[in-house]
Every structure is written in C-alpha cells, then in structure tokens.
Motif scaffolding. Structure first.
Motif, PDB file in Angstrom:
ATOM      1  N   CYS A   1       0.838  -1.203   0.000  1.00  0.00           N
ATOM      2  CA  CYS A   1       0.000   0.000   0.000  1.00  0.00           C
ATOM      3  C   CYS A   1       0.869   1.247   0.000  1.00  0.00           C
ATOM      4  CB  CYS A   1      -0.933   0.000   1.213  1.00  0.00           C
ATOM      5  SG  CYS A   1      -1.930   1.488   1.359  1.00  0.00           S
TER       6      CYS A   1
ATOM      7  N   TRP B   1       2.192   2.100  -3.405  1.00  0.00           N
ATOM      8  CA  TRP B   1       1.148   2.707  -4.237  1.00  0.00           C
ATOM      9  C   TRP B   1       0.848   4.123  -3.759  1.00  0.00           C
ATOM     10  CZ3 TRP B   1      -3.694   4.325  -2.533  1.00  0.00           C
ATOM     11  CH2 TRP B   1      -4.556   4.758  -3.530  1.00  0.00           C
TER      12      TRP B   1
ATOM     13  N   ASN C   1       3.624   6.746  -4.601  1.00  0.00           N
ATOM     14  CA  ASN C   1       4.029   6.844  -5.998  1.00  0.00           C
ATOM     15  C   ASN C   1       3.365   8.069  -6.609  1.00  0.00           C
ATOM     16  OD1 ASN C   1       4.297   6.630  -8.805  1.00  0.00           O
ATOM     17  ND2 ASN C   1       4.201   4.396  -8.758  1.00  0.00           N
ATOM     18  N   LYS C   2       4.152   9.074  -6.971  1.00  0.00           N
ATOM     19  CA  LYS C   2       3.603  10.335  -7.478  1.00  0.00           C
ATOM     20  C   LYS C   2       2.864  10.179  -8.798  1.00  0.00           C
ATOM     21  CE  LYS C   2       6.373  13.645  -5.005  1.00  0.00           C
ATOM     22  NZ  LYS C   2       7.086  14.899  -5.062  1.00  0.00           N
TER      23      LYS C   2
ATOM     24  N   ASN D   1       0.537   8.014  -9.192  1.00  0.00           N
ATOM     25  CA  ASN D   1      -0.822   7.605  -8.820  1.00  0.00           C
ATOM     26  C   ASN D   1      -1.627   8.801  -8.338  1.00  0.00           C
ATOM     27  OD1 ASN D   1      -0.350   4.878  -9.375  1.00  0.00           O
ATOM     28  ND2 ASN D   1       0.491   4.526  -7.342  1.00  0.00           N
ATOM     29  N   GLU D   2      -2.777   8.970  -8.921  1.00  0.00           N
ATOM     30  CA  GLU D   2      -3.703  10.012  -8.477  1.00  0.00           C
ATOM     31  C   GLU D   2      -4.671   9.390  -7.485  1.00  0.00           C
ATOM     32  OE1 GLU D   2      -3.762  13.238  -8.959  1.00  0.00           O
ATOM     33  OE2 GLU D   2      -2.007  13.145 -10.273  1.00  0.00           O
ATOM     34  N   HIS D   3      -4.763   9.989  -6.313  1.00  0.00           N
ATOM     35  CA  HIS D   3      -5.734   9.552  -5.313  1.00  0.00           C
ATOM     36  C   HIS D   3      -6.020  10.727  -4.383  1.00  0.00           C
ATOM     37  CE1 HIS D   3      -2.310   9.198  -2.579  1.00  0.00           C
ATOM     38  NE2 HIS D   3      -1.732   8.365  -3.432  1.00  0.00           N
TER      39      HIS D   3
ATOM     40  N   TRP E   1      -3.394  12.701  -1.386  1.00  0.00           N
ATOM     41  CA  TRP E   1      -2.284  13.629  -1.581  1.00  0.00           C
ATOM     42  C   TRP E   1      -2.561  14.949  -0.891  1.00  0.00           C
ATOM     43  CZ3 TRP E   1       2.248  12.108  -2.989  1.00  0.00           C
ATOM     44  CH2 TRP E   1       2.395  11.032  -3.862  1.00  0.00           C
TER      45      TRP E   1
ATOM     46  N   TRP F   1      -7.174   1.305  -0.369  1.00  0.00           N
ATOM     47  CA  TRP F   1      -6.277   0.527  -1.213  1.00  0.00           C
ATOM     48  C   TRP F   1      -6.631  -0.970  -1.151  1.00  0.00           C
ATOM     49  CZ3 TRP F   1      -2.692  -3.278   0.034  1.00  0.00           C
ATOM     50  CH2 TRP F   1      -1.880  -3.692  -1.022  1.00  0.00           C
TER      51      TRP F   1
ATOM     52  N   PHE G   1      -7.943  -2.602  -4.639  1.00  0.00           N
ATOM     53  CA  PHE G   1      -6.920  -3.324  -5.380  1.00  0.00           C
ATOM     54  C   PHE G   1      -6.748  -4.782  -4.955  1.00  0.00           C
ATOM     55  CE2 PHE G   1      -5.852   1.162  -5.696  1.00  0.00           C
ATOM     56  CZ  PHE G   1      -5.790   1.303  -7.073  1.00  0.00           C
TER      57      PHE G   1
END
Length: 98
Positions: free
Chosen positions: A31, A34, A37-38, A40-42, A45, A66, A70
């Motif tokens: 998790c 994920w 990781n820049k 990934n849009e969620h 942020w 997550w 996923f």
C-alpha cells in the motif's frame, strides 16, 4: 480478523479478511508503494495551492481504500474501520505502525 493501525499515541482498529491480517505488514508495504508513488492520483495527496503534490496524508482510510480497491476488489469480504482514535488497544492483535 481485527488489526491495529497505530499512529503515534492512538490506534484505529480495522477489520480485514484473515488472509490479509496474517500478512498485514506485507500489505502495508505494498500500500505504501502505491500511496507514495507520485504517478498515482488519489484523494490522499496533500497539495499546495498550485496543485503540486507535497506529501501523503497517511490514514486508516487510505489503507482501507487501497485494500478494497486493489486487493479485495473481486472479493465479497471487504476491509473496514471498526473504531478510530483509541488509546488502549489489544496488543495481541496484528499491528502496523505509522
């Protein structure tokens, strides 16, 4: 299976399928990869006024999101938060720390 997610002084108790609970640290690491990781849009942020990503607001909600999106996407069993911000938690339960 109940699991503790500990943040400094408080803990959230979450319910996850047993297969997740016995490997909770492995899933936390996946998790985190994920989450941070820049690419990934969620919604977790933290952004400045210009929309630049500054960091991630790590919370039980991000871990549960997550897992459900996923790992447990096709499962009838889902993860969920049982209790938030408790001071005394059962230390015999599987525990992850943030």
């Amino acid at each position: 299976m109940l699991v503790n997610i500990v943040f400094d002084y408080n803990a959230d108790i979450v319910s996850v399928p047993d297969s997740i609970g016995i490997n909770i640290k492995k899933y936390r690491n996946q998790c985190d990869k994920w989450l941070f990781n820049k690419l990934n849009e969620h919604e977790f942020w933290e952004k400045d006024d210009s929309g630049n990503k500054l960091g991630v607001g790590v919370c039980s909600e991000s871990f549960i999101y997550w897992l459900n999106e996923f790992v447990l996407k096709d499962s009838k069993e889902k993860a969920y938060i049982v209790r938030k911000s408790i001071n005394n938690y059962d230390e015999s339960l599987p525990t992850i720390y943030y």
